[in-house]
Design a protein around this motif. Structure first.
Motif, PDB file in Angstrom:
ATOM      1  N   GLN A 219     -13.812 -45.052  24.832  1.00  0.00           N
ATOM      2  CA  GLN A 219     -13.758 -44.428  23.502  1.00  0.00           C
ATOM      3  C   GLN A 219     -13.229 -43.010  23.631  1.00  0.00           C
ATOM      4  O   GLN A 219     -13.355 -42.397  24.684  1.00  0.00           O
ATOM      5  N   LEU A 220     -12.660 -42.524  22.538  1.00  0.00           N
ATOM      6  CA  LEU A 220     -12.346 -41.095  22.454  1.00  0.00           C
ATOM      7  C   LEU A 220     -13.055 -40.568  21.219  1.00  0.00           C
ATOM      8  O   LEU A 220     -13.116 -41.257  20.195  1.00  0.00           O
ATOM      9  N   PRO A 221     -13.611 -39.362  21.297  1.00  0.00           N
ATOM     10  CA  PRO A 221     -14.311 -38.830  20.122  1.00  0.00           C
ATOM     11  C   PRO A 221     -13.314 -38.388  19.051  1.00  0.00           C
ATOM     12  O   PRO A 221     -12.195 -37.979  19.373  1.00  0.00           O
ATOM     13  N   LEU A 231     -15.374 -42.084  16.319  1.00  0.00           N
ATOM     14  CA  LEU A 231     -14.719 -42.312  17.593  1.00  0.00           C
ATOM     15  C   LEU A 231     -13.655 -43.396  17.468  1.00  0.00           C
ATOM     16  O   LEU A 231     -13.617 -44.138  16.485  1.00  0.00           O
ATOM     17  N   VAL A 232     -12.793 -43.445  18.478  1.00  0.00           N
ATOM     18  CA  VAL A 232     -11.792 -44.492  18.502  1.00  0.00           C
ATOM     19  C   VAL A 232     -12.087 -45.405  19.680  1.00  0.00           C
ATOM     20  O   VAL A 232     -12.338 -44.937  20.784  1.00  0.00           O
ATOM     21  N   THR A 236      -9.502 -51.575  21.420  1.00  0.00           N
ATOM     22  CA  THR A 236      -8.974 -52.238  20.218  1.00  0.00           C
ATOM     23  C   THR A 236      -8.154 -51.297  19.341  1.00  0.00           C
ATOM     24  O   THR A 236      -7.546 -51.734  18.368  1.00  0.00           O
ATOM     25  N   LYS A 237      -8.162 -50.038  19.659  1.00  0.00           N
ATOM     26  CA  LYS A 237      -7.518 -48.983  18.868  1.00  0.00           C
ATOM     27  C   LYS A 237      -8.076 -48.903  17.447  1.00  0.00           C
ATOM     28  O   LYS A 237      -7.397 -48.499  16.515  1.00  0.00           O
ATOM     29  N   GLU A 238      -9.311 -49.293  17.301  1.00  0.00           N
ATOM     30  CA  GLU A 238      -9.942 -49.164  15.994  1.00  0.00           C
ATOM     31  C   GLU A 238     -10.673 -47.838  15.925  1.00  0.00           C
ATOM     32  O   GLU A 238     -11.301 -47.416  16.912  1.00  0.00           O
ATOM     33  N   GLN A 239     -10.614 -47.204  14.742  1.00  0.00           N
ATOM     34  CA  GLN A 239     -11.408 -45.984  14.603  1.00  0.00           C
ATOM     35  C   GLN A 239     -12.662 -46.287  13.791  1.00  0.00           C
ATOM     36  O   GLN A 239     -12.649 -47.098  12.880  1.00  0.00           O
ATOM     37  N   ILE A 240     -13.730 -45.622  14.188  1.00  0.00           N
ATOM     38  CA  ILE A 240     -14.986 -45.792  13.455  1.00  0.00           C
ATOM     39  C   ILE A 240     -15.403 -44.412  12.982  1.00  0.00           C
ATOM     40  O   ILE A 240     -15.603 -43.506  13.793  1.00  0.00           O
ATOM     41  N   LEU A 258      -3.800 -45.928  12.729  1.00  0.00           N
ATOM     42  CA  LEU A 258      -2.341 -46.004  12.603  1.00  0.00           C
ATOM     43  C   LEU A 258      -1.728 -44.655  12.942  1.00  0.00           C
ATOM     44  O   LEU A 258      -2.381 -43.618  12.812  1.00  0.00           O
ATOM     45  N   GLU A 259      -0.472 -44.703  13.319  1.00  0.00           N
ATOM     46  CA  GLU A 259       0.182 -43.455  13.701  1.00  0.00           C
ATOM     47  C   GLU A 259       0.171 -42.472  12.528  1.00  0.00           C
ATOM     48  O   GLU A 259      -0.030 -41.267  12.707  1.00  0.00           O
TER      49      GLU A 259
END
Ligand code: GDP
Ligand code: MG
Length: 775
Positions: A219-221, A231-232, A236-240, A258-259
């Motif tokens: 994850q990245l914060p 976090l991301v 899965t490249k999903e952000q929460i 998304l970009e």
């Protein structure tokens, strides 16, 4: 008002030196619910706190769906808060507790005792999605490392919780090493991401450097410190993104990043994902093949589930450690942590245990914690490894060589206990009715089953026969318990209370094998031996509060050791006639200081060739008993003797002589030899790690210099300095109070036994004089 009182007492506890996990453990009010396997009816079900349906359907979930997990953390990293959030999100408690208000489930409050029957919990069970999670408590204070080790035996995986502003702290390092020893797969949770000075990169770097492990950033914060909001998921490249602070954290927005949302973050995640893929491919051949084959052109196309299963494989193989982040207090990041527990940590059947092959499908279970309940007597937490455990049945305890009857089996769901009809492999439960079993004991179905297992084990070891007592050493051997470093006398208020005190102490000892109780042979006083100042204080406190006995402790004394400086020989003769039997022994022994491997009180015993030829096998036990017993009390001050080799050079025994007499003669002979060999007193040397702010550093260092401390290193940790030093235990008494006043309460420290070091001759003679004065 009540809330204020609670708050006050939590703070009082926290600031007192008694603040520790033992006191914080949950004391739950007993609510017992009964579930029978056939119709799964629920009875006596007062205010079900969780999802009743899920409890009903899974009394014994499939083994692949069980996770036995420990949470390890430095004190204050947020273990209790994180656990509390887990219970909340999984539906087992209805309101969020707050450690600072003293109303969390896994912490217990003194006042709670007054209300009805209470028990301490060592494990708590809950379901997350389709998984059964048994969370096993590991205490955070160094005085209780034995407890930690004991818990590590029964868990299959662990979550290490860090304060993201502090990185790896001393206690985590200690527990991490213990987990290495037991080969436990782990994931890391960087908590407190909301804190000012929280730093994801700093914490990850510190994991890399200090724990010498490979972090896999899953994850990245999004945001850091005040701006931390979500976090991301790198896989899965999903952000929460969670709702702002006041929310309970159940509401969050989860969508593909998304970009266009945030080009910088998008790029960071892209890079992190590629790094992760490369890292995992380096560690896992199967995944490497996949990456180099089908997906070599475009990592983006690698399916999330393929990456996840590869991460799982490297985590289970302990080649790397997934890292996640969040803020338990601000209700962010705990649900993904629960997902990660189920996804990346092992099920019980994915761990290998040598002893399982000897039991086949017979019952084999380990008692890992004993609690004393005033009404129901001892409650024993057990983990089943093979076979199944049933209530109303007899079981055999190998360590105690006894058969016991178990009346009931309970699952320790968050704040209620559910009676169950059987317990299957991999699972954990609480038993009622076992009276003899203590922490660390192995439990099987019958003596015959133990013998059969021993036979299989013996066959594997290429031996013809094995006695049941050998099973103990072959199977679920107990935790190695370090020798206590402190001791003191304990006295009841009146002689009439001595029996109650003895009873309280024996109960406490079954719960806590690192507590030792002895009788002083000269004065007849009871002596309490413990792992630290705090440990003894806690025991004292518990005797008062749980058993209602006000006891008096003598001054705290240090458990020194004795060793020898030179080699020496001695002979001894025993000639006694008892009744019409003549007991006659002559023994000649040589002692030498042991070189190489150090700090063990177990003497290495050898026999001269001439002795071994003549010696009947059955006498060997008597000789070795004599030697070992003699080493328990050294000749100078009566402390255990360490690091010696003993050679039995000659031995003659008259045929009528009893084994006791042989032991007595050998023992006396060894004492003579030791005296001749020149005794050196050794004192416990502790590793001390102090975290202190820059402006209080010099005060702490000046104080350390007066304590015969030697400073090994001073590191910087964010705004703090971390002093790593070695200091004799004798100089650490009352240190917490002194350090608090020197640093206005801003410093913290941990102490841990490092080794035993020789006193110089001045110190040794001063100690001898003090002891003489005492006698
Ligand atoms: P434990 O000693 O590891 O069990 O830690 P606790 O859960 O008792 O927490 C210690 C302190 O840290 C308490 O004052 C908590 O409120 C606080 N705390 C726990 N989690 C967080 C967090 O995510 N962020 C912040 N800022 N504080 C936290
Ligand atoms: Mg806690």
């Amino acid at each position: 008002m009540l809330r204020m009182m609670r708050k006050f007492s939590v703070n009082a506890l926290k600031s007192s030196s008694l603040c520790n996990e033992h006191l914080y453990f949950r004391k739950t009010k007993m609510r017992i619910t009964s579930v029978t396997q056939k119709n799964c009816s629920l009875r006596n079900y007062s205010s079900p706190p969780g999802d009743v349906k899920s409890l009903r359907s899974v009394i014994n979930p499939h083994i692949s769906r069980i996770r036995n997990i420990g949470i390890m953390a430095h004190i204050d990293a947020g273990k209790t808060t994180t656990t509390e959030r887990m219970l909340y999100y999984s539906g087992y408690i209805r309101t969020l507790g707050d450690v600072d208000d003293g109303d969390t489930v896994t912490d217990f409050m003194v006042q709670e005792r007054e209300r009805g029957i209470t028990i301490q919990s060592a494990a708590v069970t809950f379901d997350w999605k389709d998984y059964r999670i048994n969370l096993i408590d590991t205490p955070g204070h160094v005085d209780f490392t034995v407890e930690v080790e004991r818990c590590l035996r029964v868990l299959d995986g662990a979550v290490a919780v860090f304060d993201a502003s502090a990185g790896v702290e001393a206690q985590t390092l200690t527990v991490w090493r213990q987990a290495d020893k037991h080969q436990i797969p782990r994931i890391c949770f960087l908590n407190k991401m909301d804190k000012t000075r929280a730093s994801f990169t700093y914490a990850v770097e510190s994991i890399k450097q200090k724990l010498k492990t490979k972090p896999l950033l899953l994850q990245l914060p999004i945001g850091e410190a005040k701006t931390f909001r979500g976090l991301v998921d790198v896989v899965t490249k999903e952000q929460i993104i969670w709702k702002p602070d006041l929310d309970d954290g159940k509401n969050f927005e989860q969508k593909l990043l998304l970009e266009a949302d945030d080009p910088n973050l998008f790029q960071e995640v892209q890079d992190a994902r590629n790094t992760l893929i490369e890292q995992v491919a380096d560690l896992d051949d199967e995944f490497a093949e996949l990456v180099l084959g089908e997906y070599s052109e475009n990592f983006d196309l690698i399916p999330a589930d393929k990456l996840q299963s590869a991460i799982r494989r490297v985590t289970l193989a302990q080649k790397a450690v997934p890292v996640l982040c969040g803020s338990a207090l601000k209700n962010k990041g705990v649900q993904p942590l629960l997902d990660a527990i189920t996804m990346y940590l092992p099920a019980p059947n994915e761990r290998s245990y040598d002893f399982l092959q000897w039991y086949k499908d017979d019952l084999c279970a380990l008692a890992f914690k004993v609690l004393h309940d005033k009404c129901r007597g001892p409650l024993v937490f057990v983990r089943v490894y093979s076979g199944s455990l049933k209530p109303q049945s007899a079981v055999y305890n190998i360590n105690k060589s006894c058969t016991e009857r178990m009346s009931r089996l309970l699952l320790p769901f968050a704040d209620q206990q559910i009676e169950i009809p059987s317990l299957k492999p991999g699972n954990i439960a609480l038993t009622v009715g076992l009276k003899q079993s203590a922490t660390g004991d192995t439990i099987v179905s019958s003596k015959a089953s133990a013998v059969a297992a021993a036979r299989r084990a013996g066959r594997d070891a290429g031996e013809e026969k094995r006695s049941t007592s050998d099973v103990e050493s072959l199977l679920l051997a107990g935790v190695e318990i370090p020798d206590p470093v402190f001791f003191c006398t304990i006295e009841p208020p009146s002689m009439a209370k001595q029996e109650d005190l003895d009873n309280a102490l024996s109960c406490l000892q079954r719960e806590d094998p690192s507590l030792k109780v002895k009788l002083d042979p000269d004065t007849g006083q009871t002596i309490l031996c413990g792992m630290g100042e705090l440990h003894i204080e806690i025991i004292h406190d518990r005797i008062k509060r749980e058993y209602g006995i006000e006891t008096y402790l003598g001054p705290l004394q240090i458990a020194y050791r004795e060793t020898i400086l030179n080699a020496a020989q001695a002979t001894d003769v025993l000639d006694k006639t008892v009744g019409d039997k003549r007991h006659f022994v002559t023994a000649e022994l040589e002692v030498r200081p042991r070189l190489g491997e150090r700090a063990t009180t177990k003497p290495v015993i050898e026999y001269a060739a001439s002795v071994i030829e003549m010696l009947p096998k059955e006498l060997q036990g008597a000789i070795e008993n004599g030697i070992t017993n003699s080493c328990i009390q050294g000749p100078l001050l009566g402390f255990p003797v360490q690091d010696i080799d003993v050679t039995v050079q000659s031995l003659t025994v008259h045929p009528d002589t009893s084994h006791t007499m042989i032991s007595a003669c050998v023992s006396r002979c060894l004492q003579k030899a030791l005296k001749k060999a020149g005794i050196q007193i050794l004192e416990p040397l502790m590793n001390l790690e102090i975290t202190v702010s820059e402006d209080h550093l010099s005060a702490a260092l000046a104080d350390l210099a007066q304590r015969r401390g030697s400073i090994q290193e001073i590191q910087s940790r964010q705004d703090n300095r971390v002093v790593v030093a070695a200091v004799p235990l004798a100089e650490t008494m009352g240190y917490s109070t002194v350090l608090r006043s020197l640093t206005s309460g801003s410093a913290t420290f941990t102490l841990q036994l490092a080794s035993y070091q020789a006193l110089n001759s001045q110190e040794q003679s001063a100690l001898l004089q003090r002891r003489m004065g005492l006698v």
